[in-house]
Enzyme design. Structure first.
Site, short mmCIF file in Angstrom:
data_model
loop_
_atom_site.label_atom_id
_atom_site.label_comp_id
_atom_site.label_asym_id
_atom_site.label_seq_id
_atom_site.Cartn_x
_atom_site.Cartn_y
_atom_site.Cartn_z
N GLU A 153 29.32 35.50 36.11
CA GLU A 153 30.47 34.59 36.21
C GLU A 153 30.09 33.13 36.15
OE1 GLU A 153 33.39 35.51 39.16
OE2 GLU A 153 33.67 37.54 38.40
N GLU B 42 32.75 44.51 36.82
CA GLU B 42 33.48 44.40 38.09
C GLU B 42 34.96 44.65 37.84
OE1 GLU B 42 32.88 40.94 40.67
OE2 GLU B 42 30.78 40.86 40.06
#
Ligand code: BG6
Length: 490
Positions: free
Chosen positions: A185, A390
């Site tokens: 991320e 995720e």
């Protein structure tokens, strides 16, 4: 367009969202699909100051008083054998975890900590002994503090330090790890720099500084992808970006432009550099117009252009709904009331509500169909296999009598996302694996142990460590059956 009348009737009989019937056959999950689950080092391991580990920026943050810190976390460092045994019982084909840079090279650069190497060697061996594929994130938010003190990602030397660290990882674990993730991320770190926490005495960097950091991270990523291909030709490597499709609030063309602005700035601008080796033209125009473009040295762009990932990893939780900017400060609002994640930008976009989706207790949008749309867009754009690294729902799980945890909301959430994932596969998207967040309870970035994601409960409270024993949640048995049937029974 004229629809065949029998098909038309079928479609009209279906509920909104059930349009999968436009296919006569739904494709099955592929053989060798990587049914997995995820964690990250600082959120699960604990032992934050043991066996020679150095301090990371996370260890040095001022922690909110209401939630647990990361010192013990889920104590996975000491209990990894027990945990891996449970993962094997769950039937996991893959386990996605991160390596703490500070366990391997405590000061970010320089001396190597043999005990850190041993820990990850043991963990990887343990996983492999059960046939669980290790998927390794090289950097998940926890930059060595010693590097942060020297300017962190704003300093080009951090790129060299990352490459040195990567060399150690590839040398030590390269023969046993087939899947590597570069940076988790990057877009969260760049777009919401305060979200992960700022070490004591440091300030949130300016936007100009942030985009310079971004450039260095992108360059580091390109070099590491090339290095991986050179040192571990049998391994695959890719970026892991929090990626989501966006909707316009209305069919007003200005809402569509705003949604496209934010989708590009938030997602494609990161993935385009990784996959195409060049900056995205819209996001570059945005940066230049605001004087935010990074300083690029000779050779940087050639290096970026020389690298290519083998797959794209995405973290997907929610979609966003976007309206045209009103051009004033009312464009800016806190995401789900969380002051650390501000959304909206004057002259770019503003966040809007979507009446067609649900929300979690924490205000996160639940949109399984949005996963299908996101997967289609990513595949269409990059034509690379996709790994979902995720996806999941945070909730304050409750232990009932006889150690029963009825997390039906988690089963419902994952089931609906898997249904849409299967439709995306039917659409022709190549998805190689699904690693929901999280394998076992971990410390949530903002809500500590009040917000849990795991299939396995860790018996501790925010501050009371209790016995840290592991308890299988209802979702454990459900997911076990999903894996055992290769997704035939959801
Ligand atoms: C992802 C991060 O953005 O979201 C994880 O990669 C994080 O580290 C997860 O834990 C869930 O977010 P939160 O704030 O609910 O823990």
């Amino acid at each position: 367009m004229k629809l065949r009348s029998d098909l038309k009737t079928k479609i009209f009989k279906l509920k909104r969202g059930d349009y999968k019937m436009i296919y006569n056959n739904i494709k099955e999950f592929p053989e060798n699909f990587l049914w997995g689950a995820s964690t990250s080092a600082y959120q699960v391991e604990g032992a934050s100051n043991e066996d020679g580990k150095g301090m990371s920026v996370i260890d040095m943050c001022d922690h909110p008083k209401e939630t647990s810190d990361f010192k013990v976390a889920s104590d996975h460092y000491h209990r990894f054998k027990e945990d891996v045994k449970l993962f094997a019982d769950l039937g996991l084909k893959a386990y996605r975890f991160s390596i703490a840079w500070t366990r391997i090279i405590p000061n970010g650069i320089g001396d190597i900590n043999e005990k850190g190497i041993k820990f990850y060697n043991d963990l990887i061996d343990e996983l492999n002994s059960y046939g669980i594929e290790p998927i390794v994130t090289m950097f998940h938010f926890d930059l060595p503090y010693a590097l942060e003190e020297k300017g962190g990602w704003g300093n080009r030397e951090t790129i060299d330090a990352f490459i040195e660290y990567a060399k150690v990882l590839f040398e030590c674990f390269g023969s046993k790890v087939k899947y590597w993730l570069t940076i988790n991320e990057q877009n969260t770190m760049i777009l919401h720099p305060g979200a992960i926490g700022i070490p004591k005495g440091f300030e949130i960097p300016t936007k100009k500084e942030i985009y310079q950091q971004n450039h260095h991270m992108l360059l580091a990523q390109a070099r590491v992808m090339n290095l991986c291909h050179k040192m571990c030709p049998d391994s695959k490597i890719g970026p892991a970006v929090n990626t989501t499709a966006m909707y316009g609030e209305t069919c007003n063309p200005n809402d569509a432009i705003a949604a496209h602005n934010w989708e590009t700035i938030r997602c494609w601008s990161f993935l385009d550099v990784a996959a195409f080796g060049r900056y995205n033209s819209l996001s570059w125009s945005y940066l230049v117009d605001r004087g935010l473009e990074p300083n690029i040295l000779e050779g940087d762009m050639e290096e970026m252009a020389s690298a290519r990932p083998d797959f794209i990893a995405i973290n997907y939780y929610s979609t966003a709904t976007i309206a045209a900017s009103k051009g004033d400060t009312s464009d800016i609002s806190a995401r789900a009331g969380d002051q650390q994640i501000m959304l909206g930008e004057q002259g770019v976009y503003r966040a809007a509500e979507n009446p067609y989706v649900d929300k979690t207790k924490y205000g996160w949008v639940i949109d399984p169909v949005g996963l299908r749309l996101t997967l289609r867009k990513v595949y269409e754009r990059y034509n690379l296999p996709i790994l979902i690294t995720e996806n999941g729902i945070g909730a304050p799980d409750v232990v009932e009598e006889n150690d029963v945890i009825n997390d039906d909301y988690r089963i419902d959430y994952i089931k609906k996302h898997l249904e849409q994932l299967q439709l995306a596969i039917t659409d022709g998207v190549k998805v190689i694996g699904y690693c929901p967040w999280s394998a076992i309870d971990v410390v949530s970035t903002h809500q500590g142990y009040g917000k849990r994601y795991g299939f396995i409960y860790v018996n501790r409270d925010e501050f009371d460590l209790k016995d840290l024993r592991r308890i299988k949640k209802k979702s454990f048995n459900w997911y076990k059956n999903v894996i055992a049937t290769n997704g035939k029974v959801l």
